[in-house]
Motif scaffolding. Structure first.
Motif, short mmCIF file in Angstrom:
data_model
loop_
_atom_site.label_atom_id
_atom_site.label_comp_id
_atom_site.label_asym_id
_atom_site.label_seq_id
_atom_site.Cartn_x
_atom_site.Cartn_y
_atom_site.Cartn_z
N TYR A 97 2.93 -5.43 0.23
CA TYR A 97 3.48 -4.11 0.50
C TYR A 97 2.45 -3.22 1.19
N SER A 98 1.18 -3.42 0.90
CA SER A 98 0.14 -2.71 1.62
C SER A 98 0.21 -3.03 3.11
N ASP A 99 0.42 -4.31 3.42
CA ASP A 99 0.58 -4.72 4.83
C ASP A 99 1.83 -4.09 5.44
N LEU A 116 4.75 -0.54 -3.41
CA LEU A 116 3.33 -0.76 -3.69
C LEU A 116 2.93 -0.01 -4.96
N ARG A 117 3.36 1.24 -5.07
CA ARG A 117 3.05 2.03 -6.27
C ARG A 117 3.63 1.39 -7.52
N GLU A 118 4.88 0.95 -7.44
CA GLU A 118 5.53 0.32 -8.60
C GLU A 118 4.79 -0.94 -9.02
N PHE A 133 -7.80 1.16 -5.34
CA PHE A 133 -7.01 0.80 -4.16
C PHE A 133 -6.14 -0.43 -4.38
N PRO A 134 -5.15 -0.34 -5.25
CA PRO A 134 -4.26 -1.49 -5.47
C PRO A 134 -3.65 -1.97 -4.15
N GLY A 135 -3.59 -3.26 -4.02
CA GLY A 135 -3.05 -3.84 -2.80
C GLY A 135 -4.12 -4.08 -1.76
#
Length: 151
Positions: A97-99, A116-118, A133-135
């Motif tokens: 999802y970051s991508d 991404l947040r979820e 920085f998740p993801g």
């Protein structure tokens, strides 16, 4: 939609297919105490998978099909390894999802950012702590974007 956006959307769809499969494994080993949490995550990934499938079709794309099975990154034999798998699934989903956030625009970018947040929030709940920085941090450590289909 750009080619990069479609590619990122298909990668996110593939990760959601793998997450749905993986949560089937998690649910079978997690134990009663966290069964509802596993079920909620399973349902969330199914809903995201369905949204991505429709989004690809709406743009005249052909949605990536789910594999019959996926290779797990390690053996899941008990509740502890099921929790580790849930964390791994969420980190991989956050990465793709970051991508997609980077590749998409408009409404699709907002949807990818929400997904991404979820995933990051679910990973924190499973892990019991957060990462910066998740993801992104997970990608730097060499994690792959999605589970590999079994061949």
């Amino acid at each position: 939609m750009s080619g990069a956006e479609l590619k990122a959307m298909q990668a996110a769809l593939g990760a959601e297919h793998a997450a749905v499969y993986g949560y089937g494994i998690v649910g079978g080993k997690i134990g009663d105490a966290r069964q509802s949490e596993a079920r909620e995550a399973y349902d969330a990934h199914r809903a995201r998978r369905d949204l991505l499938t429709r989004a690809v079709r709406d743009l005249d794309g052909r949605p990536e099909a789910s594999a019959a099975a996926y290779a797990l990154p390690f053996a899941v034999t008990d509740a502890d390894s099921a929790v580790r798998l849930a964390v791994e699934l969420e980190e991989r989903v956050a990465g793709v999802y970051s991508d997609l956030v980077r590749a998409a625009t408009g409404e699709q970018r907002a949807s990818a950012a929400e997904a991404l947040r979820e995933a990051a929030v679910r990973a924190v709940r499973w892990r019991g702590g957060s990462v910066a920085f998740p993801g992104l941090a997970e990608r730097a450590a060499g994690a792959t974007a999605s589970a590999a289909p079994r061949t």
